[in-house]
Design an enzyme around this catalytic site. Structure first.
Site, PDB file in Angstrom:
ATOM      1  N   GLU A  77       5.407  -0.043  10.046  1.00 57.75           N
ATOM      2  CA  GLU A  77       6.791   0.110   9.614  1.00 57.75           C
ATOM      3  C   GLU A  77       6.926   1.026   8.414  1.00 57.75           C
ATOM      4  O   GLU A  77       6.005   1.217   7.631  1.00 57.75           O
ATOM      5  CB  GLU A  77       7.391  -1.267   9.305  1.00 57.75           C
ATOM      6  CG  GLU A  77       6.531  -2.083   8.385  1.00 57.75           C
ATOM      7  CD  GLU A  77       6.960  -3.542   8.294  1.00 57.75           C
ATOM      8  OE1 GLU A  77       7.223  -4.158   9.332  1.00 57.75           O
ATOM      9  OE2 GLU A  77       6.998  -4.053   7.169  1.00 57.75           O
TER      10      GLU A  77
ATOM     11  N   CYS B 169       9.415   4.732   2.086  1.00 55.35           N
ATOM     12  CA  CYS B 169       8.206   3.944   1.866  1.00 55.35           C
ATOM     13  C   CYS B 169       7.390   4.007   3.153  1.00 55.35           C
ATOM     14  O   CYS B 169       7.893   3.634   4.226  1.00 55.35           O
ATOM     15  CB  CYS B 169       8.634   2.513   1.543  1.00 55.35           C
ATOM     16  SG  CYS B 169       7.273   1.384   1.381  1.00 55.35           S
TER      17      CYS B 169
ATOM     18  N   CYS C 296      -3.914  -5.182   6.864  1.00 54.96           N
ATOM     19  CA  CYS C 296      -4.483  -4.889   5.546  1.00 54.96           C
ATOM     20  C   CYS C 296      -5.592  -5.890   5.244  1.00 54.96           C
ATOM     21  O   CYS C 296      -5.454  -7.083   5.507  1.00 54.96           O
ATOM     22  CB  CYS C 296      -3.399  -4.985   4.479  1.00 54.96           C
ATOM     23  SG  CYS C 296      -3.973  -4.497   2.852  1.00 54.96           S
TER      24      CYS C 296
ATOM     25  N   CYS D 161       2.141 -11.608   0.828  1.00 50.94           N
ATOM     26  CA  CYS D 161       2.482 -10.453   1.670  1.00 50.94           C
ATOM     27  C   CYS D 161       2.295 -10.772   3.148  1.00 50.94           C
ATOM     28  O   CYS D 161       1.247 -11.296   3.555  1.00 50.94           O
ATOM     29  CB  CYS D 161       1.589  -9.285   1.266  1.00 50.94           C
ATOM     30  SG  CYS D 161       1.705  -7.886   2.391  1.00 50.94           S
TER      31      CYS D 161
ATOM     32  N   CYS E   8       7.137  -5.610   2.657  1.00 49.97           N
ATOM     33  CA  CYS E   8       6.006  -5.099   3.424  1.00 49.97           C
ATOM     34  C   CYS E   8       5.546  -6.037   4.543  1.00 49.97           C
ATOM     35  O   CYS E   8       5.189  -7.173   4.306  1.00 49.97           O
ATOM     36  CB  CYS E   8       4.900  -4.868   2.416  1.00 49.97           C
ATOM     37  SG  CYS E   8       3.298  -4.629   3.060  1.00 49.97           S
TER      38      CYS E   8
HETATM   39  S1  SF4 Z   1       0.616  -6.291  -0.682  1.00 50.82           S
HETATM   40 FE1  SF4 Z   1       0.117  -6.540   1.514  1.00 50.82          FE
HETATM   41  S2  SF4 Z   1      -0.157  -4.493   2.310  1.00 50.82           S
HETATM   42 FE2  SF4 Z   1      -0.210  -4.341   0.062  1.00 50.82          FE
HETATM   43  S3  SF4 Z   1      -2.388  -4.521  -0.422  1.00 50.82           S
HETATM   44 FE3  SF4 Z   1      -1.599  -6.610  -0.518  1.00 50.82          FE
HETATM   45  S4  SF4 Z   1      -1.938  -7.444   1.577  1.00 50.82           S
HETATM   46 FE4  SF4 Z   1      -2.168  -5.213   1.684  1.00 50.82          FE
END
Ligand code: SF4
Length: 349
Positions: free
Chosen positions: A89, A103, A110, A117, A335
């Site tokens: 996204e 963004c 991740c 997150c 995010c």
């Molecule tokens: S905020 Fe989410 S996308 Fe960003 S580094 Fe941490 S886990 Fe990864």
């Protein structure tokens, strides 16, 4: 088909046909700077070469699968799919001043697994290629241009940790600032990291004008390790040294991102320790209201009153502080939220 970003292959194609470089320069300017459509951009080539060019080169590596426009503010969330049908996204942020930012994501999923997150719950699925990172810019840029706006800033704050995908990040940055491609001034690009010191230093050395944002969120080791497991590997002392070195190389401030979480990192102790940690580093602190996610019911946003007190306390300690206006809460702009929502709907379908 070869990507439009494969400049060497395109130049070889041009030389084979003994074509003047100027039509290709105009094509790139049309597609990558004015964000005109592919059909129109290709019309900059001599008519006899257009079909062959269209057959050999493809403008997009992603498919736009969904778009959500906020009813509350100027945010639009774009859900893309890779050629392998993986979701990612991007978010268009239009603010009242007329500035438009984008963004972008650097990974699908991740590995950093931050507690707050939605993307961190997916684990790492794929590093995006530079072409996939840049196609987010192209497709969002076309939406923005069609509205008569200009894309002003690009922030790497979407899905993924950009410094876990350094080769493709650096390739994408090189093309974003290349006068023959997007021609963006590097100071209009910001890369946000959870704090990977070796990668921070390499970024500062290779792109000294690209801005760096650091998601700090706590300077209490136990709290930061719980919120951001990456901190078990790169502790606060190492991070502090890297921040000092980055500001020395770049001769500019680091943007420190601090998500305000009720009772977790907004206590009197946090207010005492944060200015102490940042005392000798050139920073601007950005306090961020937390957008709750379904996967982290144990976390809640600090109250507006506590947020104001926290900001005032940091200012009184001599720090430059802003509180970020959080855009797009009705379109799951935080995010990874839209992708997670789509995944759930697919599972439940
Ligand atoms: S905020 Fe989410 S996308 Fe960003 S580094 Fe941490 S886990 Fe990864």
């Amino acid at each position: 088909m070869t990507s439009i970003f494969a400049q060497d292959t395109i130049d070889a194609w041009r030389r084979e046909r003994q074509l003047d470089p100027e039509p290709l320069r105009r094509l790139r300017a049309s597609f990558l700077r004015k964000f005109e459509g592919w059909k129109r951009a290709v019309e900059h080539l001599p008519p006899e070469h257009r079909d062959d060019f269209r057959r050999r080169f493809t403008p997009h590596s992603l498919t736009l699968a969904d778009r959500r426009d906020s009813n509350l503010d100027g945010a639009s969330k774009l859900l893309f799919r890779t050629a392998g049908d993986l979701p990612l996204e991007s978010v268009i942020l239009r603010v009242a001043s007329g500035r438009t930012s984008l963004c972008v994501s650097s990974q699908v999923g991740c590995a950093a697994r931050c507690d707050f997150c939605a993307t961190g719950r997916m684990d790492i699925v794929k590093n995006l290629s530079a072409e996939e990172i840049l196609d987010q810019v192209v497709q969002a840029g076309q939406i923005i241009a069609a509205e008569g706006r200009r894309l002003r800033n690009i922030v790497f704050m979407g899905m993924g940790e950009p410094l876990h995908n350094e080769p493709e990040l650096h390739r994408a940055l090189a093309l974003l600032v290349d006068p023959l491609s997007f021609n963006l001034h590097p100071s209009r690009i910001m890369v946000s990291t959870v704090g990977i010191p070796p990668g921070m230093l390499r970024l500062a050395q290779l792109h000294p004008q690209v801005r760096l944002a650091l998601s700090l969120h706590s300077v209490r080791p136990d709290v930061r390790q719980t919120l951001m497991p990456i901190s078990l590997r790169h502790g606060l002392d190492e991070l502090h040294s890297a921040m000092r070195e980055v500001t020395r190389i770049q001769q500019r401030e680091i943007m420190v991102e601090y998500l305000l979480l009720a009772g977790v990192n907004d206590t009197a102790e946090d207010l005492r320790l944060l200015p102490e940690f940042l005392r000798d580093i050139n920073v601007h602190v950005n306090l961020i209201p937390y957008n709750p996610i379904d996967d982290a019911p144990h976390l809640a946003a600090s109250s507006p009153e506590r947020s104001r007190q926290f900001a005032a306390g940091l200012k009184a300690a001599g720090l430059r502080v802003t509180t970020r206006y959080s855009l797009g809460s009705d379109v799951a702009a935080a995010c990874g939220q839209l992708v997670r929502g789509h995944q759930r709907r697919r599972v439940n379908a």
